[in-house]
Scaffold this motif. Structure first.
Motif, PDB file in Angstrom:
ATOM      1  N   ALA A   1     -46.852  41.043  71.505  1.00  0.00           N
ATOM      2  CA  ALA A   1     -47.225  39.989  70.557  1.00  0.00           C
ATOM      3  C   ALA A   1     -46.054  39.790  69.326  1.00  0.00           C
ATOM      4  O   ALA A   1     -45.615  38.817  69.010  1.00  0.00           O
ATOM      5  CB  ALA A   1     -48.550  40.304  69.891  1.00  0.00           C
TER       6      ALA A   1
ATOM      7  N   GLU B   1     -43.110  38.105  70.807  1.00  0.00           N
ATOM      8  CA  GLU B   1     -43.389  36.807  71.043  1.00  0.00           C
ATOM      9  C   GLU B   1     -43.210  36.075  69.625  1.00  0.00           C
ATOM     10  O   GLU B   1     -42.784  35.021  69.543  1.00  0.00           O
ATOM     11  CB  GLU B   1     -44.866  36.692  71.398  1.00  0.00           C
ATOM     12  CG  GLU B   1     -45.096  35.209  71.948  1.00  0.00           C
ATOM     13  CD  GLU B   1     -44.131  34.823  73.308  1.00  0.00           C
ATOM     14  OE1 GLU B   1     -43.920  33.715  73.363  1.00  0.00           O
ATOM     15  OE2 GLU B   1     -43.969  35.592  74.182  1.00  0.00           O
TER      16      GLU B   1
ATOM     17  N   THR C   1     -45.409  38.655  78.573  1.00  0.00           N
ATOM     18  CA  THR C   1     -46.479  37.904  77.806  1.00  0.00           C
ATOM     19  C   THR C   1     -47.431  37.453  78.846  1.00  0.00           C
ATOM     20  O   THR C   1     -48.703  37.534  78.513  1.00  0.00           O
ATOM     21  CB  THR C   1     -45.660  36.732  77.298  1.00  0.00           C
ATOM     22  OG1 THR C   1     -44.815  37.145  76.139  1.00  0.00           O
ATOM     23  CG2 THR C   1     -46.813  35.804  76.613  1.00  0.00           C
ATOM     24  N   LEU C   2     -46.918  37.074  80.034  1.00  0.00           N
ATOM     25  CA  LEU C   2     -48.099  36.626  81.020  1.00  0.00           C
ATOM     26  C   LEU C   2     -49.084  37.555  81.530  1.00  0.00           C
ATOM     27  O   LEU C   2     -50.032  37.584  81.792  1.00  0.00           O
ATOM     28  CB  LEU C   2     -47.074  36.101  82.116  1.00  0.00           C
ATOM     29  CG  LEU C   2     -48.053  35.443  83.304  1.00  0.00           C
ATOM     30  CD1 LEU C   2     -48.584  34.159  82.766  1.00  0.00           C
ATOM     31  CD2 LEU C   2     -47.003  35.023  84.531  1.00  0.00           C
TER      32      LEU C   2
ATOM     33  N   ARG D   1     -51.694  38.148  78.563  1.00  0.00           N
ATOM     34  CA  ARG D   1     -52.426  37.188  78.198  1.00  0.00           C
ATOM     35  C   ARG D   1     -53.846  37.516  78.852  1.00  0.00           C
ATOM     36  O   ARG D   1     -54.752  37.128  77.817  1.00  0.00           O
ATOM     37  CB  ARG D   1     -51.905  35.950  78.511  1.00  0.00           C
ATOM     38  CG  ARG D   1     -52.796  34.913  78.158  1.00  0.00           C
ATOM     39  CD  ARG D   1     -51.958  33.326  78.245  1.00  0.00           C
ATOM     40  NE  ARG D   1     -52.759  32.167  77.631  1.00  0.00           N
ATOM     41  CZ  ARG D   1     -52.375  31.073  77.556  1.00  0.00           C
ATOM     42  NH1 ARG D   1     -51.342  30.764  78.066  1.00  0.00           N
ATOM     43  NH2 ARG D   1     -53.224  30.310  77.140  1.00  0.00           N
TER      44      ARG D   1
ATOM     45  N   VAL E   1     -56.084  39.344  76.162  1.00  0.00           N
ATOM     46  CA  VAL E   1     -56.214  38.867  74.706  1.00  0.00           C
ATOM     47  C   VAL E   1     -57.402  38.029  74.376  1.00  0.00           C
ATOM     48  O   VAL E   1     -57.763  37.401  75.177  1.00  0.00           O
ATOM     49  CB  VAL E   1     -54.835  38.114  74.326  1.00  0.00           C
ATOM     50  CG1 VAL E   1     -55.072  37.489  72.882  1.00  0.00           C
ATOM     51  CG2 VAL E   1     -53.634  38.940  74.538  1.00  0.00           C
TER      52      VAL E   1
ATOM     53  N   PRO F   1     -59.503  35.420  72.995  1.00  0.00           N
ATOM     54  CA  PRO F   1     -59.171  34.250  72.585  1.00  0.00           C
ATOM     55  C   PRO F   1     -59.550  33.789  70.977  1.00  0.00           C
ATOM     56  O   PRO F   1     -59.189  33.075  70.540  1.00  0.00           O
ATOM     57  CB  PRO F   1     -59.940  33.256  73.563  1.00  0.00           C
ATOM     58  CG  PRO F   1     -61.170  33.977  73.823  1.00  0.00           C
ATOM     59  CD  PRO F   1     -60.631  35.441  74.168  1.00  0.00           C
TER      60      PRO F   1
ATOM     61  N   SER G   1     -46.332  31.182  69.054  1.00  0.00           N
ATOM     62  CA  SER G   1     -46.852  32.089  69.877  1.00  0.00           C
ATOM     63  C   SER G   1     -48.018  31.648  70.669  1.00  0.00           C
ATOM     64  O   SER G   1     -48.853  32.440  71.380  1.00  0.00           O
ATOM     65  CB  SER G   1     -47.113  33.256  69.017  1.00  0.00           C
ATOM     66  OG  SER G   1     -45.878  33.994  68.189  1.00  0.00           O
TER      67      SER G   1
ATOM     68  N   ALA H   1     -48.439  30.684  73.753  1.00  0.00           N
ATOM     69  CA  ALA H   1     -48.270  31.255  74.945  1.00  0.00           C
ATOM     70  C   ALA H   1     -49.085  32.527  75.199  1.00  0.00           C
ATOM     71  O   ALA H   1     -49.447  32.841  76.202  1.00  0.00           O
ATOM     72  CB  ALA H   1     -46.891  31.357  75.438  1.00  0.00           C
ATOM     73  N   LEU H   2     -49.270  33.238  74.035  1.00  0.00           N
ATOM     74  CA  LEU H   2     -49.898  34.423  74.196  1.00  0.00           C
ATOM     75  C   LEU H   2     -51.522  34.256  74.133  1.00  0.00           C
ATOM     76  O   LEU H   2     -52.007  35.096  74.913  1.00  0.00           O
ATOM     77  CB  LEU H   2     -49.554  35.117  72.910  1.00  0.00           C
ATOM     78  CG  LEU H   2     -49.812  36.862  72.857  1.00  0.00           C
ATOM     79  CD1 LEU H   2     -49.126  37.428  74.169  1.00  0.00           C
ATOM     80  CD2 LEU H   2     -49.551  37.370  71.566  1.00  0.00           C
ATOM     81  N   LEU H   3     -52.001  33.283  73.673  1.00  0.00           N
ATOM     82  CA  LEU H   3     -53.479  32.953  73.423  1.00  0.00           C
ATOM     83  C   LEU H   3     -53.878  31.922  74.382  1.00  0.00           C
ATOM     84  O   LEU H   3     -53.453  31.050  74.338  1.00  0.00           O
ATOM     85  CB  LEU H   3     -53.613  32.822  72.073  1.00  0.00           C
ATOM     86  CG  LEU H   3     -53.325  33.957  71.074  1.00  0.00           C
ATOM     87  CD1 LEU H   3     -53.502  33.734  69.730  1.00  0.00           C
ATOM     88  CD2 LEU H   3     -54.002  35.302  71.486  1.00  0.00           C
ATOM     89  N   ALA H   4     -54.925  31.965  74.556  1.00  0.00           N
ATOM     90  CA  ALA H   4     -55.910  30.942  75.311  1.00  0.00           C
ATOM     91  C   ALA H   4     -56.240  29.864  74.152  1.00  0.00           C
ATOM     92  O   ALA H   4     -56.077  28.761  74.633  1.00  0.00           O
ATOM     93  CB  ALA H   4     -57.219  31.455  75.819  1.00  0.00           C
TER      94      ALA H   4
END
Length: 329
Positions: free
Chosen positions: A288, A291, A301-302, A305, A308, A310, A319, A321-324
């Protein structure tokens, strides 16, 4: 998986209150803007003891370090990239059985300061996202530091005067913008800040505003009991987790609808489940942070994810892309 491990998982699934093992990474106390890390991570795993022990043994067998206690740093070394990917992979030992709640520390400070003074979460997001661009790197760092000092229990000098002096200086030197408008509103809140600081005269609060661990544990209980089944948390020993604060966590979780039946502390090296949570917390914090700082590894990161939460406290749109969901306060 062996028959004994399958039996262990079935037993855990049918028990009255499954145990969720937890650990954290990135704790700097209340020093959130000048510490060693910019992300706090709280990881939790739902694994029977034998399954967790098998995962730890597999990691040790693959890495073959002479260290008595393995940490996330072992898996984060480039030469052990394959082990890290195996741990996080969809067919790995923790997929679907682990979660991590992330907190971007600088956003946490802004969120807490604006929440205390304005009670306006949207204003915190506006200020955070535009602050650096509007006030410049030096001005933004000055604001974050002043807000951190205002909120923390321990302090030197007059944190109220320092905070409003910083706010006034930035207002004078900045063009009109949404972020500057939030500062205009903050400038009128000095009485509320004075009242907040005066509350410390009776002694330090049970739950410091800037401590990320306690709300993260409450959120963890909510995550794992969302299906209506109560859980019991097992956590690595922490000085912050005094009996009174554990009682606060349990009461707060129940008051907010989380099914938490108890929290007990263990020594991490004596519980393989907590060791796995420790691995995930350290790994997630590093991924994280990378990122956040523009040096993210897309493959890692993929892989991270799905783990993580949300509802992580995250304000930086870079960032997403890290979170829903990119932002939650």
């Amino acid at each position: 998986m062996s028959r004994s491990l399958e039996d262990g998982e079935r037993a855990a699934a049918t028990g009255p209150a499954p145990e969720i093992a937890c650990d954290e990474s990135g704790s700097d106390g209340e020093n959130l803007t000048g510490g060693n890390t910019d992300v706090f991570a709280h990881a939790s795993v739902s694994l029977p003891g034998p399954v967790a022990a098998a995962a730890v043994a597999e990691i040790r067998d693959r890495i073959r370090s002479p260290a008595e206690e393995y940490k996330a740093t072992h898996l984060l070394r480039e030469k052990h990239r394959a082990v890290l990917e195996w741990l996080l992979a969809p067919d790995g030992p923790i997929h679907g059985r682990a979660r991590v709640h992330l907190m971007e520390k600088s956003f946490f400070v802004v969120d807490r300061a604006v929440g205390l003074l304005l009670d306006d979460p949207a204003a915190a997001v506006t200020l955070f996202r535009a602050g650096r661009r509007t006030f410049g790197e030096e001005g933004w760092r000055a604001f974050l530091g002043a807000a951190n000092r205002l909120l923390r229990v321990r302090h030197d000098g007059d944190p109220v005067a320092a905070f409003y002096g910083t706010v006034d200086a930035l207002r004078r030197d900045s063009p009109r913008s949404d972020a500057a408008e939030v500062l205009e509103r903050l400038a009128a809140t000095r009485p509320r800040a004075v009242s907040y600081r005066a509350g410390f005269l009776a002694g330090p609060p049970l739950v410091p505003v800037l401590n990320p661990l306690l709300p993260a544990i409450v959120r963890t209980a909510a995550l794992w009991s969302a299906d209506g089944r109560p859980v019991r948390l097992v956590h690595d020993r922490q000085n912050m987790l005094t009996p009174d604060r554990i009682a606060w966590i349990e009461q707060t979780a129940r008051r907010t609808g989380a099914g938490l039946v108890g929290l007990r502390l263990v020594v991490a090296r004596e519980d393989a489940r907590v060791q796995v949570a420790d691995f995930l917390a350290g790994i997630a914090r590093k991924i994280a942070s990378d990122e956040l700082n523009g040096r993210g590894d897309p493959a890692l990161t993929l892989l991270l994810r799905p783990y993580v939460d949300p509802a992580s406290v995250w304000g930086d749109v870079r960032s997403g892309a890290l979170l829903a969901a990119p932002v939650s306060g």
